[in-house]
Structures are given as structure tokens and as C-alpha cells.
Design a protein around this motif. Structure first.
Motif, mmCIF file in Angstrom:
data_model
loop_
_atom_site.group_PDB
_atom_site.id
_atom_site.type_symbol
_atom_site.label_atom_id
_atom_site.label_comp_id
_atom_site.label_asym_id
_atom_site.label_seq_id
_atom_site.Cartn_x
_atom_site.Cartn_y
_atom_site.Cartn_z
ATOM 1 N N LYS A 161 -0.235 9.512 7.477
ATOM 2 C CA LYS A 161 -0.327 8.150 6.932
ATOM 3 C C LYS A 161 -1.462 7.356 7.584
ATOM 4 N N SER A 162 -1.888 7.789 8.776
ATOM 5 C CA SER A 162 -3.010 7.107 9.421
ATOM 6 C C SER A 162 -4.256 7.108 8.544
ATOM 7 N N GLU A 187 1.051 0.159 -1.980
ATOM 8 C CA GLU A 187 0.903 -1.217 -2.455
ATOM 9 C C GLU A 187 1.013 -2.200 -1.294
ATOM 10 N N ASP A 188 1.917 -1.886 -0.371
ATOM 11 C CA ASP A 188 2.114 -2.706 0.820
ATOM 12 C C ASP A 188 0.800 -2.873 1.570
ATOM 13 N N VAL A 189 0.084 -1.780 1.726
ATOM 14 C CA VAL A 189 -1.173 -1.792 2.468
ATOM 15 C C VAL A 189 -2.290 -2.434 1.643
ATOM 16 N N ILE A 203 -4.377 6.461 5.439
ATOM 17 C CA ILE A 203 -4.136 5.759 4.168
ATOM 18 C C ILE A 203 -5.273 4.807 3.805
ATOM 19 N N LEU A 204 -5.831 4.120 4.818
ATOM 20 C CA LEU A 204 -6.944 3.200 4.510
ATOM 21 C C LEU A 204 -8.127 3.999 3.968
ATOM 22 N N SER A 262 -2.183 -4.594 -0.670
ATOM 23 C CA SER A 262 -2.059 -6.034 -0.875
ATOM 24 C C SER A 262 -2.265 -6.811 0.423
ATOM 25 N N PHE A 263 -2.310 -6.133 1.550
ATOM 26 C CA PHE A 263 -2.472 -6.828 2.832
ATOM 27 C C PHE A 263 -3.935 -7.008 3.218
ATOM 28 N N TYR A 264 -4.735 -5.978 3.016
ATOM 29 C CA TYR A 264 -6.118 -5.992 3.501
ATOM 30 C C TYR A 264 -7.061 -6.583 2.466
ATOM 31 N N THR A 265 -7.991 -7.427 2.958
ATOM 32 C CA THR A 265 -8.826 -8.179 2.016
ATOM 33 C C THR A 265 -9.906 -7.334 1.358
ATOM 34 N N MET A 266 -10.205 -6.154 1.905
ATOM 35 C CA MET A 266 -11.332 -5.407 1.350
ATOM 36 C C MET A 266 -10.959 -4.497 0.188
ATOM 37 N N PHE A 267 -9.681 -4.538 -0.185
ATOM 38 C CA PHE A 267 -9.268 -3.751 -1.345
ATOM 39 C C PHE A 267 -9.131 -4.676 -2.556
#
Lengths: 206, 434
Positions: A56-57, A93-95, A59-60, A97-102
Motif C-alpha cells: 500500500k506504500s 478514494e480516501d487517499v 498507492i500514491l 480525496s485527501f491530497y491536492t495533487m490528484f
């Protein structure tokens, strides 16, 4: 009661009405999405940097690869990320929706991101945004009808000595003056990223 | 003082492996690998090196806390998520001196018994990441990274991990969460990362500049390092000057240098742009209390700035001249904190938005006198009431501007307008819905 007459908020403030409504929106399903073989190979290489049970590391990185391929992250892309990372779509989706660069909806070919935080603002970033708005005919958060440009105001990009900074896709365009807004837009239209004059691109030539 | 961290930032190809090894690069690693890990920790402790990320915690002590007896793997996480407004020193180090960082990571790994270091770089530094990855590959090919380094049996890998836009990822436990593939939200402490960090394993999280100081300490000794600056504030320091100074930029100096020198000396900032009057200085990134012009004759050291009631923080010095409206500045910063709050703790998530709305109302000329005390009330209800320091960081710009410039707030309310609408600001502005 902590809110009494002496502590009342202004009746004209729209904060209370808007704030407590959920702003959650589901991502568009989007077109069918499948990683290219090349992207999958890159992803496997990145996964190998982490312990096998900690996939999962990556995922970004997986989301970046999907975004590079499709320009934004649709629900179908999220499903592909989940399959590649072996997690649930909700995790993705959790990730996302959190980070601004997506980006959760399509953006222009050139994404202009004007830094609006203090050091850039002290050097005229507000006027840079206003000029870019005028030149492009769009407000921050919007994309031009021809799909060429998106304009965003973003938080500190970490180049405050070369303020104001405008991020252009993965590059920086630094020391941007309001009066140069048209030149920036025309340069990108004519030459793409080669039209940028940001100092970090030229440091070796000095 | 000769520059220690940034002597070759302007030298063409000064960032390459070739250039670095010609300057004696990776010799500190060779020297460190000949020592026991405990000896390396002791040297760094003796040097008094304090973390350059903001808190100023002694690095050697942090490493000593790492649970070496644990059977789990250990990790070094390099915090390269440089996001504090006004801070841009790590970016220079990574772009122009990447091997110094790699060498620092490797020595740190040796010191705590780690085999892997992750450099967590903020997503917006993509062009810096490209430099890092290319130079990493060269260092790996040259045998400085990988298996059996220098034939000592020491194996170590360094990987770059790209973030994706989150100020909160700079908080060490949030950085670990993000590395694990989750939202960058802080953890409850204890346990501290030294006991249970990345993947629940003992971990040390160190700032880029901190790790870059390690090789010169190994090379020149802890006494040399300590003697470079005032007591307990040894070593070289990078200062980031931005805002209304004539020569904004990253400057390296020992911590004897005063705030006034940094702002006015032609070697550094060169004075206020347009020779206007100085109004206020934020000395350590946007999260710390303001210093006034008469408070600048202090060493720009951790303890020096603390003695004036502020913090050196990340050494991001933001200079504001007399044309700057302090209500506007506070509103600008609170928009940042409202936008970047990770949402985990209620006081910060809700309070930051309340503060920004109140400030916006006053700045637009729609505020009431009562709002000023309300600002203080909300800010004090955030201060110290959140899992990480973000809450304090968000409350500080409000508390410090109201305390020092209350008359400006009152004038906004009284006159129903911004009383200092500088020409470098936009006449009217539309902020995007966030």
C-alpha cells in the motif's frame, strides 16, 4: 452556553449554513481504464522498494501513474489502482480525496498553479492570478473551453525567494510578474513546456 | 566562515557525483562505517546538532531513543516535505547538493541500524526529485549505496518517495502515515516513532538539512561543529529570506548572525525593497510569532529567537514592510491553515475555518469590535488542544497579529474598510472554492 449575546457570530456569515453540509461528491465513473504494460512495470519496480507486505506504500505512485495516463482520477481509475495495490476502492478514494495533487475531474493540458501564500502574495501573486484570469477568461478552479489551460490557486510551493511562483504541470515558472501573464500563456501555447523561463530550468547555463 | 552545506550551489555541475567525490565526498561515510553505531551516535550527540526542521530537538538524542534491541527492521525517514510557508532551504540542498544528503542518510542508517532510508519529498518538487533519482542511480552504480558498501558488510538502500500535496505530511507521524499509503494525518504520541514508527518499526525522522550536517560532523569532529555557533546552537544554518527584502534567497551562516544582519546586511537580504520602513518579521516559517523592528538585534539561533518570544522554526524569515496590512496577512495565512488542516482534530479543522471567516469579515470592512476578542477566544481554544503542532501553528498568526497590531484591527472595524490596501495586492479577488 458558550454562544451568548456577547459571543454571537455575525448574522450575515454564511459559514454555519454551508459548512455543515457534506461536500463529498462521488468521482465520475469515467471511460474504461486499464494501466499500460509500461505503467504496470514501473509500478512493480516502485512496489519493490517497500516490504512485500506493505504494498500500500506505493498507492500514491499508483495514482500518479493513473493520472499521467488519463489526466485525472475517475472511479474506473480508482478501481484499477485498487486492483494493482490490492486494496479496496474506498482506500483509494480516501487517499485521492485527501491530497491536492490528484485531480478528480479532467484538467487542461497546461495546469497553472499560482502560489497564493504569504511570501508570494507579498510580491504580487494576487495580481498575477487576476491577470491570468483576465487573459484566460476563467476563474481559479476552472478550465478553458478548448481544454488547454486550467487555473488554480495553490498553497506555498516552497520557492518563496523567487516569488511569485506559478507551477506549470510538473515545473515551476518563477519570478512571475502580473504584466507577463500574457507572455506566459502565449509561450505555453506556442512552445509547450519549452516556453517556460523558470530559473530552475536554467541554473546550469549561468 | 567557509560555507559547509552550500559552497558549490552555484558551480555548474556542482550537484553531480563526480564533482562530489572530487571534493572528498563519501569519505565521511567510510570513516563512520569504521566506527561502531554507538560511537557515531555519541559524536552527533556531542556536536549538539539540533533538528533543522522546526523543533530544534537534538538529533543524537533522537537516534539514541531508537529501540535498537527491537527485532524489527529500523528505518530512517528523511523529511523532505518542505512545506512551511517561507521555507525553501531543503529544496536547494536536494537540487544542488544531493550526495551530501545521501551520505547523511547512509551514516544515519548505520547509526541506528537501519538498512533502508526513505526520502519523503513533497509532490510539488518533481523537478528536484528527478535530480535526486538520477544521482541516486549514479551513487548506487558507484557502490556507495547498495550491498556491502566499502566492503564493510553494511547494506543500505535509499529510496525517494513522492508525496502528493499535503502540508500536514511534514509532521513526522503524518509523514509516516503517508509513507504507509494513507492520508497524511498525525498519530497519537506516545508511542514515538523511535519505538513504533514506519510499519510499527523503530524509526527516526530527520529533516534534510539535519542529515546534511552529519557528514561534516563526522569529518571534522563534534568540537568543530559546536564551535561554529553560539553555545548549544552550533553548526552552519541555512536561512530563507523572502517577502519585502532586496535580495531574497537561501543564505548559509553560523547562528551568531543576528536577525538584523540577515535582513539588512548586503551579504544577505540587503535591506527592505524600495527602502521602505520595516513593519514586521516572521522569523521561522509562518507558524511562529512576529518580531517587531526593534527586536532584531538577537542571534538568529534557536535560543536567541526564543529569548525574543518567538521561534527559529524552519528559519523561513518572511519580511513585511510598512505597506503590509496585518489583518490581510493573518487572513492570508489562515486561508492556508484552513485549507491544509488534515481534519483529524476538531479544534483545528473547525477553528481554522472560523478564524479565516472572521478575519475575512474584518478585512472586508464588515467586522464588529467584538470579533477581535472572538478571534482570540477561538485561537486560544485551538492552541494546545490538537494532536500535533498544526493547531498551534494556525492559532499563532492570529494571536500575534492581534496582540501586536490591535489598533489596525480596530481601524478596519471603525472605518469599515481595509486601511492599508497596498498596490501590490489585487483590487478585488475571487478565491476558488476549496
Amino acid at each position: 452556553m458558550w454562544i451568548d449575546d456577547t459571543m454571537s457570530f455575525h448574522p450575515l456569515m454564511d459559514y454555519g449554513r454551508a459548512h455543515h453540509q457534506s461536500s463529498r461528491s462521488m468521482a465520475d465513473e469515467g471511460p474504461a481504464f486499464e494501466y499500460t504494460a509500461e505503467a504496470l512495470a514501473t509500478l512493480e519496480d516502485i512496489c519493490s522498494r517497500y516490504p512485500a507486505e506493505q504494498r500500500k506504500s506505493a498507492i500514491l505512485a499508483a495514482i500518479y501513474l493513473a493520472q499521467r495516463q488519463q489526466g485525472y482520477i475517475s472511479r474506473n481509475a480508482m478501481k484499477a489502482v485498487a486492483a494493482a495495490i490490492r486494496c479496496t476502492t474506498a482506500d483509494v478514494e480516501d487517499v485521492v480525496s485527501f491530497y491536492t495533487m490528484f485531480y478528480q475531474r479532467p484538467v487542461g493540458r497546461h495546469v497553472l498553479q499560482v502560489c497564493r501564500t504569504l511570501s508570494c502574495a507579498l510580491n504580487g501573486a494576487e495580481r498575477v492570478t487576476a491577470e491570468l484570469q483576465a487573459v484566460l477568461g476563467i476563474a481559479p478552479g476552472q478550465t478553458t473551453a478548448d481544454g488547454e489551460f486550467s487555473l488554480f490557486e495553490v498553497e506555498c510551493l516552497g520557492a518563496c525567494d523567487r516569488a511569485p511562483v506559478v507551477g506549470v504541470n510538473d515545473h515551476w515558472h518563477e519570478c512571475q510578474k502580473p504584466e507577463d501573464a500574457r507572455a506566459l500563456v502565449d509561450g505555453l501555447k506556442a512552445h509547450g513546456a519549452a516556453g517556460l523561463t523558470g530559473c530552475h530550468l536554467h541554473v546550469e547555463k549561468a | 566562515m567557509d560555507l559547509v552545506l552550500t559552497p558549490h550551489v552555484k558551480t555548474p555541475n556542482g550537484f553531480t557525483l563526480d564533482f562530489y567525490t572530487k571534493q572528498g565526498g563519501y569519505e565521511a561515510l567510510r570513516k563512520a562505517l569504521a566506527m561502531t553505531p554507538d560511537a557515531v551516535v555519541d559524536i552527533v550527540k556531542a556536536s549538539g546538532l539540533r533538528g533543522r526542521g522546526g523543533a530544534g530537538f537534538p538529533t543524537g538524542v533522537k537516534w539514541q531513543f531508537v529501540d535498537k534491541k527491537s527485532p524489527k527492521p529500523k528505518y530512517i525517514c528523511c523529511n523532505a516535505d518542505e512545506s512551511e510557508p517561507g521555507t525553501f532551504k531543503d529544496h536547494v540542498l536536494m537540487e544542488r547538493n544531493p550526495h551530501l544528503l545521501f551520505e547523511g542518510c547512509l551514516i544515519a542508517c548505520h547509526a541506528i541500524g537501519a538498512k533502508v532510508a526513505y526520502i519523503y519529498i513533497r509532490g510539488e518538487f518533481y523537478h528536484v526529485q528527478e535530480v535526486l533519482e538520477a544521482e541516486l542511480a549514479k551513487a548506487r552504480a558507484a557502490g556507495f549505496i547498495g550491498k556491502n558498501i566499502f566492503g564493510t558488510g553494511f547494506d543500505c538502500e535509499i529510496y525517494v518517495h513522492r508525496g502528493a500535496g499535503a502540508y500536514e505530511a511534514g509532521e513526522e507521524t503524518a509523514l509516516i502515515e503517508s509513507l504507509e499509503g494513507k492520508r497524511a494525518q498525525p498519530r497519537l504520541k506516545p508511542p514515538f516513532p523511535a519505538i513504533a514508527g514506519l510499519y510499527g518499526c523503530p524509526t527516526a525522522v530527520n529533516n534534510v538539512e539535519t542529515l546534511c550536517n552529519v557528514p561534516p560532523i563526522i569529518t571534522n569532529g563534534p568540537e568543530w561543529f559546536a564551535a561554529l555557533g553560539p553555545e548549544k546552537n552550533g553548526g552552519p544554518k541555512l536561512y530563507c529570506l523572502s517577502g519585502h527584502v532586496k535580495k531574497p534567497g537561501t543564505y548559509e551562516a553560523p547562528m551568531h548572525v543576528t536577525m538584523r544582519e540577515l535582513i539588512y546586511d548586503p551579504k544577505y537580504g540587503g535591506g527592505i525593497r524600495g527602502d521602505r520602513k520595516l513593519k514586521a518579521v516572521i522569523p521561522g516559517g509562518s507558524s511562529v510569532p512576529i518580531l517587531l523592528p526593534h527586536q532584531l538585534d538577537i542571534p538568529a539561533s534557536f535560543d536567541g529567537v526564543a529569548s525574543a518570544g518567538s521561534m527559529l522554526g524552519s528559519a523561513g524569515i518572511i519580511v513585511m514592510d510598512e505597506t503590509t496590512c496585518m489583518v490581510w496577512a493573518a487572513e492570508n495565512l489562515l486561508y492556508f491553515y484552513k485549507h491544509e488542516s488534515c481534519g483529524k482534530c476538531t479544534p483545528c479543522r473547525e477553528g481554522g475555518a472560523w478564524l479565516h471567516n472572521l478575519l475575512g469579515r474584518i478585512e472586508r470592512g464588515e467586522g464588529h469590535m467584538k470579533d477581535i476578542d472572538l478571534l482570540l477566544s477561538v485561537a486560544n481554544n485551538i492552541m494546545g488542544k490538537t494532536l500535533c503542532a498544526f493547531g498551534d501553528a494556525a492559532a499563532t498568526p492570529v494571536l500575534t497579529t492581534v496582540q501586536l497590531f490591535r489598533e489596525e484591527y480596530e481601524a478596519h472595524v471603525r472605518e469599515g474598510r481595509c486601511t492599508l490596501p497596498a498596490d501590490w495586492r489585487a483590487a478585488s479577488r475571487t478565491l476558488a472554492a476549496h
